[in-house]
Design a protein around this motif. Structure first.
Motif, PDB file in Angstrom:
ATOM      1  N   LEU A  23       0.289  21.051  42.856  1.00 55.23           N
ATOM      2  CA  LEU A  23       0.680  20.811  44.245  1.00 55.23           C
ATOM      3  C   LEU A  23      -0.574  20.838  45.104  1.00 55.23           C
ATOM      4  CD1 LEU A  23       3.761  23.223  44.474  1.00 55.23           C
ATOM      5  CD2 LEU A  23       3.762  20.763  43.953  1.00 55.23           C
ATOM      6  N   GLU A  24      -0.821  19.776  45.814  1.00 56.20           N
ATOM      7  CA  GLU A  24      -2.014  19.698  46.652  1.00 56.20           C
ATOM      8  C   GLU A  24      -1.587  19.334  48.071  1.00 56.20           C
ATOM      9  OE1 GLU A  24      -5.471  20.250  46.762  1.00 56.20           O
ATOM     10  OE2 GLU A  24      -5.016  19.592  48.796  1.00 56.20           O
ATOM     11  N   ALA A  25      -1.971  20.179  49.023  1.00 59.78           N
ATOM     12  CA  ALA A  25      -1.562  19.982  50.416  1.00 59.78           C
ATOM     13  C   ALA A  25      -2.153  18.709  51.023  1.00 59.78           C
ATOM     14  CB  ALA A  25      -1.974  21.194  51.255  1.00 59.78           C
TER      15      ALA A  25
ATOM     16  N   GLY B 184     -10.196  19.284  46.854  1.00 50.95           N
ATOM     17  CA  GLY B 184     -10.478  20.461  47.685  1.00 50.95           C
ATOM     18  C   GLY B 184     -11.886  20.403  48.259  1.00 50.95           C
ATOM     19  N   THR B 185     -12.496  21.556  48.395  1.00 48.98           N
ATOM     20  CA  THR B 185     -13.804  21.636  49.032  1.00 48.98           C
ATOM     21  C   THR B 185     -14.923  21.150  48.099  1.00 48.98           C
ATOM     22  OG1 THR B 185     -12.829  23.530  50.147  1.00 48.98           O
ATOM     23  CG2 THR B 185     -15.126  23.109  50.610  1.00 48.98           C
ATOM     24  N   THR B 186     -14.584  20.830  46.839  1.00 46.92           N
ATOM     25  CA  THR B 186     -15.622  20.267  45.964  1.00 46.92           C
ATOM     26  C   THR B 186     -15.950  18.827  46.350  1.00 46.92           C
ATOM     27  OG1 THR B 186     -14.153  19.402  44.220  1.00 46.92           O
ATOM     28  CG2 THR B 186     -14.841  21.708  44.036  1.00 46.92           C
TER      29      THR B 186
ATOM     30  N   TRP C 166     -18.683  20.064  49.086  1.00 45.45           N
ATOM     31  CA  TRP C 166     -19.664  21.134  48.855  1.00 45.45           C
ATOM     32  C   TRP C 166     -21.053  20.570  48.582  1.00 45.45           C
ATOM     33  CZ3 TRP C 166     -20.474  23.931  43.619  1.00 45.45           C
ATOM     34  CH2 TRP C 166     -20.449  23.026  42.570  1.00 45.45           C
ATOM     35  N   THR C 167     -22.054  21.464  48.577  1.00 50.85           N
ATOM     36  CA  THR C 167     -23.422  21.019  48.373  1.00 50.85           C
ATOM     37  C   THR C 167     -23.902  21.290  46.945  1.00 50.85           C
ATOM     38  OG1 THR C 167     -24.126  23.077  49.400  1.00 50.85           O
ATOM     39  CG2 THR C 167     -24.101  21.128  50.779  1.00 50.85           C
ATOM     40  N   ALA C 168     -23.010  21.792  46.088  1.00 50.68           N
ATOM     41  CA  ALA C 168     -23.185  21.771  44.634  1.00 50.68           C
ATOM     42  C   ALA C 168     -24.184  22.770  44.043  1.00 50.68           C
ATOM     43  CB  ALA C 168     -23.523  20.358  44.161  1.00 50.68           C
TER      44      ALA C 168
HETATM   45  C1  FAD Z   1     -20.180  23.084  53.701  1.00 51.86           C
HETATM   46  C2  FAD Z   1     -19.865  23.760  52.392  1.00 51.86           C
HETATM   47  C3  FAD Z   1     -20.821  23.765  51.393  1.00 51.86           C
HETATM   48  C4  FAD Z   1     -20.574  24.438  50.194  1.00 51.86           C
HETATM   49  N1  FAD Z   1     -21.530  24.440  49.239  1.00 51.86           N
HETATM   50  C5  FAD Z   1     -21.378  25.184  48.130  1.00 51.86           C
HETATM   51  C6  FAD Z   1     -22.410  25.260  47.155  1.00 51.86           C
HETATM   52  O1  FAD Z   1     -23.464  24.628  47.292  1.00 51.86           O
HETATM   53  N2  FAD Z   1     -22.204  26.043  46.073  1.00 51.86           N
HETATM   54  C7  FAD Z   1     -21.054  26.754  45.903  1.00 51.86           C
HETATM   55  O2  FAD Z   1     -20.934  27.465  44.918  1.00 51.86           O
HETATM   56  N3  FAD Z   1     -20.047  26.674  46.798  1.00 51.86           N
HETATM   57  C8  FAD Z   1     -20.189  25.908  47.913  1.00 51.86           C
HETATM   58  N4  FAD Z   1     -19.175  25.846  48.825  1.00 51.86           N
HETATM   59  C9  FAD Z   1     -17.941  26.575  48.551  1.00 51.86           C
HETATM   60  C10 FAD Z   1     -17.037  25.808  47.607  1.00 51.86           C
HETATM   61  O3  FAD Z   1     -16.643  24.608  48.198  1.00 51.86           O
HETATM   62  C11 FAD Z   1     -15.821  26.656  47.277  1.00 51.86           C
HETATM   63  O4  FAD Z   1     -16.264  27.880  46.727  1.00 51.86           O
HETATM   64  C12 FAD Z   1     -14.877  26.049  46.257  1.00 51.86           C
HETATM   65  O5  FAD Z   1     -14.523  24.741  46.582  1.00 51.86           O
HETATM   66  C13 FAD Z   1     -13.661  26.923  46.179  1.00 51.86           C
HETATM   67  O6  FAD Z   1     -12.767  26.432  45.230  1.00 51.86           O
HETATM   68  P1  FAD Z   1     -11.206  26.676  45.410  1.00 51.86           P
HETATM   69  O7  FAD Z   1     -10.541  26.040  44.263  1.00 51.86           O
HETATM   70  O8  FAD Z   1     -10.973  28.100  45.653  1.00 51.86           O
HETATM   71  O9  FAD Z   1     -10.833  25.975  46.781  1.00 51.86           O
HETATM   72  P2  FAD Z   1     -10.960  24.476  47.269  1.00 51.86           P
HETATM   73  O10 FAD Z   1     -11.986  23.762  46.492  1.00 51.86           O
HETATM   74  O11 FAD Z   1     -11.103  24.537  48.732  1.00 51.86           O
HETATM   75  O12 FAD Z   1      -9.549  23.867  46.906  1.00 51.86           O
HETATM   76  C14 FAD Z   1      -8.361  24.409  47.424  1.00 51.86           C
HETATM   77  C15 FAD Z   1      -7.322  23.318  47.504  1.00 51.86           C
HETATM   78  O13 FAD Z   1      -6.058  23.904  47.638  1.00 51.86           O
HETATM   79  C16 FAD Z   1      -5.288  23.190  48.563  1.00 51.86           C
HETATM   80  N5  FAD Z   1      -4.280  24.112  49.097  1.00 51.86           N
HETATM   81  C17 FAD Z   1      -4.495  25.245  49.800  1.00 51.86           C
HETATM   82  N6  FAD Z   1      -3.328  25.854  50.074  1.00 51.86           N
HETATM   83  C18 FAD Z   1      -2.365  25.099  49.511  1.00 51.86           C
HETATM   84  C19 FAD Z   1      -0.954  25.226  49.452  1.00 51.86           C
HETATM   85  N7  FAD Z   1      -0.322  26.261  50.016  1.00 51.86           N
HETATM   86  N8  FAD Z   1      -0.251  24.253  48.807  1.00 51.86           N
HETATM   87  C20 FAD Z   1      -0.896  23.204  48.224  1.00 51.86           C
HETATM   88  N9  FAD Z   1      -2.231  23.051  48.257  1.00 51.86           N
HETATM   89  C21 FAD Z   1      -2.956  23.987  48.891  1.00 51.86           C
HETATM   90  C22 FAD Z   1      -6.298  22.717  49.585  1.00 51.86           C
HETATM   91  O14 FAD Z   1      -5.833  21.595  50.298  1.00 51.86           O
HETATM   92  C23 FAD Z   1      -7.506  22.413  48.711  1.00 51.86           C
HETATM   93  O15 FAD Z   1      -7.527  21.068  48.308  1.00 51.86           O
HETATM   94  C24 FAD Z   1     -19.361  25.122  50.004  1.00 51.86           C
HETATM   95  C25 FAD Z   1     -18.374  25.079  50.984  1.00 51.86           C
HETATM   96  C26 FAD Z   1     -18.620  24.392  52.175  1.00 51.86           C
HETATM   97  C27 FAD Z   1     -17.559  24.368  53.212  1.00 51.86           C
END
Ligand code: FAD
Ligand code: SF4
Lengths: 518, 160
Positions: A38-40, A86-88, A91-93
């Motif tokens: 499920l993706e919002a 999501g935030t990938t 992100w800046t990797a």
């Molecule tokens: C500007 C920026 C630069 C970054 N650079 C780096 C970096 O260089 N190196 C690094 O390690 N990290 C970096 N990060 C952090 C990195 O993006 C996150 O740590 C990582 O994406 C987190 O993974 P996640 O799966 O927890 O969340 P996300 O990748 O954010 O994915 C979560 C997903 O869940 C979905 N979602 C949320 N709630 C719900 C719900 N209730 N129902 C359905 N879907 C839902 C969202 O829409 C989203 O698509 C950066 C972040 C930002 C903002």
């Protein structure tokens, strides 16, 4: 395309398609386990990704209301994405492993007053094999024989200044960005718009890799614009289904065998708190009272140097430069834990917004006219967990889904203030060593980009939410698959560790399912 | 508009798109008379780049007036804020000295209206290609094959 029915209780429901969710979904489905993700957010086509920061911000960002308090910026406390990947996507990797001492913060740093420091229930050696798999999947530079990215001007300034200050471990970093084509992804052209989504796919994102791979498994269904709003459970300590809203606001319930929540800490926490019930009056899986507490987002600040000559810091990958020398733990510096220096890019607009937030007038305009000569770096440091740094539900305000708005409260611990002061001084010296005309510090101006800690792992169910597999102590078939798991933050950017934990969890969960123990 | 809604509005505008591109179309006629003149004076004072084409400021003012014109709340806030500026003695805005202009803007800088204008103006100016030219930002390089062979590491002033 594979489709599962709403009452098919054999599927694992994965919430979120970012770093954690995309990884878990890919491994499970390729292991033959049925997955509904499920993706919002919606799904962008490659053609939707353009090299324009402002336009992409609107397309990618999670803009539903949130509130910040303490030093979390009030109207926009956290920056993350709502989109497939999501935030990938944004992100800046930077992909750096945690160090050994960072798994044992409580043992190394001792009893730091005002904190809830804890040791991880696993050690570096447990995670090393998974780090290695993660680095291979992401194609991290400097690992698995993958070359590092070439140096940019911003890096060359950073490196030259650092050497003058005596730093030794300096390189263009460990990045999930291809210097040469690999694994079906192209090579980095140094576009310098990494946070707008990589238009050439050189930067790793679950959007380009894990989600398509899961789709090819034949055991995976992605439902986009599907917002999970509540987890339902029975009386035997099991989650039975997930309520979600579709793009028309219609409510559905997907039956499930197990749930992996990876909504990126704020949303993961909100979902647990919103799933409170008679048995779990303080939120699902929250018998410990720790859900929503111990929120961490790293000590994060920027240093901008106005250099004697042109730098043109916008050319090239955002974060291709790291100094590792300060990452160790050494109380002689006056604080516990360590930090990294990382190069960073700003466009003129983001420079104008962050250099001096709220700034205006003649002097500020003059300063911004030095844009070509600016070099920039970030300090990313370990922040200790504190019970009061938290994610909670607003008592009255609701967002457009009708859900209580999350309130993010964050304050610096004294340790973080000392680390900041030290790090900013060292950062300043790096630019001054090369004759910087002016150095500007950016402190407490950024929304959080790294989110951790609000469903911490631990061995004791009384003081932690999940075990070392990310399985909640309270409900056997409920797993957390994002940064919420981190008992402490370390100083490495969190995503590589999120992915390593997710890989480990997905294999564990596969075993439980295939041996019928769940 | 309640304060919280207003903050929310500024967030969705913050860093982002609506600022520069969106709305040159909305009510281009803008704000008439003294208020219009005052607003364009304010826009310039926020980020006064002497070498930046005055057209850029005019475009930003036009977009801003369009947005204000479409919202009764913003119009009311503007009238209040500009009253403070206009009530600053007998001089008309263009005749004020630089110091007087800055001093009068400082009087309203805590108001939500000022923050709205600041946010919009910042977006409008720093997303503008003419500003990029002035600052030396080359923008998207995708169409040229990236910066990889276009100045990525052309720095020439670093000491040995
Ligand atoms: C500007 C920026 C630069 C970054 N650079 C780096 C970096 O260089 N190196 C690094 O390690 N990290 C970096 N990060 C952090 C990195 O993006 C996150 O740590 C990582 O994406 C987190 O993974 P996640 O799966 O927890 O969340 P996300 O990748 O954010 O994915 C979560 C997903 O869940 C979905 N979602 C949320 N709630 C719900 C719900 N209730 N129902 C359905 N879907 C839902 C969202 O829409 C989203 O698509 C950066 C972040 C930002 C903002
Ligand atoms: S700098 Fe490289 S990784 Fe970043 S967006 Fe450009 S091509 Fe992609």
């Amino acid at each position: 395309m594979t489709q599962f029915s709403l009452n098919d209780g054999s599927v694992v429901v994965v919430i979120g398609s970012g770093a954690g969710g995309g990884t878990v979904a890919d491994v499970l489905s390729n292991n033959g386990v049925g997955v509904v993700c499920l993706e919002a957010g919606g799904r962008l086509d490659p053609a939707d990704i353009v090299t324009n920061e402002a336009e992409m911000f609107g397309k990618l960002t999670w803009l539903d209301e949130r509130q910040g308090s303490g030093i979390a910026p009030p109207p926009f406390p956290v920056w993350n994405c709502k989109t497939v990947g999501g935030t990938t996507v944004h992100w800046t990797a930077t992909s750096v492993r945690l160090s050994e001492h960072e798994f044992h913060a409580r043992s190394y740093y001792g009893d730091m007053a005002g904190t809830t420091l804890a040791d991880w229930p696993l050690k570096l050696a447990d995670l090393e094999p998974w780090y290695s798999v993660a680095e291979d999947r992401l194609g991290v530079t400097g690992t698995h024989g993958i070359e590092r990215l070439p140096a940019s001007n911003n890096f060359l300034v950073f490196e030259a200044g650092a050497k003058r200050c005596g730093y030794k471990e300096i390189n263009t970093g460990n990045l999930a960005i291809n210097p040469a084509p690999r694994d079906g992804r192209g090579s980095c052209l140094q576009l310098g718009f990494c946070t707008s989504g990589c238009a050439v796919g050189a930067k790793w994102s679950t959007l380009h890799t894990d989600i398509p791979s899961a789709e090819q498994s034949g055991h995976f269904e992605l439902r986009t614009e599907a917002m999970a709003v509540k987890l339902n459970h029975d009386n035997n300590g099991r989650v039975t289904g997930v309520d979600y809203l579709d793009s028309d606001g219609k409510l559905h319930t997907q039956a499930t065998r197990a749930v992996c929540v990876a909504g990126n800490t704020v949303e993961t926490t909100r979902l647990l708190l919103n799933s409170r019930s008679g048995q779990f009056p303080d939120g699902l899986a929250n018998r410990s009272g720790q859900v929503g507490r111990n929120y961490m987002r790293h000590v994060m600040a920027g240093v901008v140097g106005v250099m004697p000559g042109q730098v043109n810091l916008y050319r090239g990958a955002h974060q291709a430069g790291i100094i590792y020398d300060e990452r160790h733990h050494d109380e002689a510096r006056g604080f516990s834990g360590g930090f990294l220096f990382e190069t960073v890019n700003f466009t003129p607009e983001s420079m104008a917004r962050f250099l001096r937030p709220g700034g205006w007038g003649k002097e500020y305009a003059k300063l911004l006219e030095q844009y070509e000569r600016m070099a920039a770096m970030l300090i990313v440091g370990e922040d200790p967990p504190m019970a009061g740094n938290s994610i909670s539900l607003h008592p009255t305000r609701k967002d457009r889904y009708g859900l209580p708005v999350p309130v993010i409260h964050y304050e610096h611990h004294n340790n973080s203030k000392k680390m900041l002061r030290y790090g900013l001084d060292r950062g300043r010296r790096i630019y001054e060593a090369l004759g910087a005309e002016q150095v500007v510090e950016m402190v407490d101006v950024f929304p959080a980009t790294h989110n951790m800690g609000t469903a911490r792992m631990g061995n004791d169910p009384a003081t932690s939410v999940c075990n070392q597999w990310g399985q909640t102590h309270d409900l056997d078939n409920l797993f957390i698959s994002d940064g919420s798991l981190f008992p402490t933050s370390g100083c490495a950017n969190p995503t590589l560790t999120i992915i390593a934990l997710a890989l480990r969890q997905a294999e564990y969960l596969t075993e439980l399912i295939q041996s019928n123990s769940l | 508009m309640k304060r919280r809604d207003f903050l929310q509005l500024t967030v969705s505008l913050a860093f982002a798109s609506l600022g520069g591109r969106a709305a040159a179309d909305g009510g281009a006629a803008g704000i008439p008379g003294d208020n219009g003149e005052l607003l364009s004076g304010v826009v310039y004072q926020l980020f006064p780049h002497e070498r930046l084409d005055k057209d850029v400021y005019e475009q930003v003012t036009e977009q801003l007036s369009g947005k204000i014109g479409q919202s009764a709340e913003l119009t009311a806030m503007m009238d209040d804020a500009l009253d403070v500026l206009a009530g600053n003695g007998n001089e008309r805005w263009p005749e004020l000295t630089q110091q007087q202009k800055t001093a009068s803007l400082e009087k309203i800088q805590q108001t939500p209206f000022f923050r709205f204008v600041l946010n919009e103006t910042l977006g409008g100016i720093y997303q503008h290609p003419r500003t990029w030219e002035l600052l030396g930002f080359e923008g998207s390089s995708l169409e040229f094959g990236g910066y990889i062979n276009r100045g990525l590491d052309d720095i020439d002033w670093l000491p040995e």
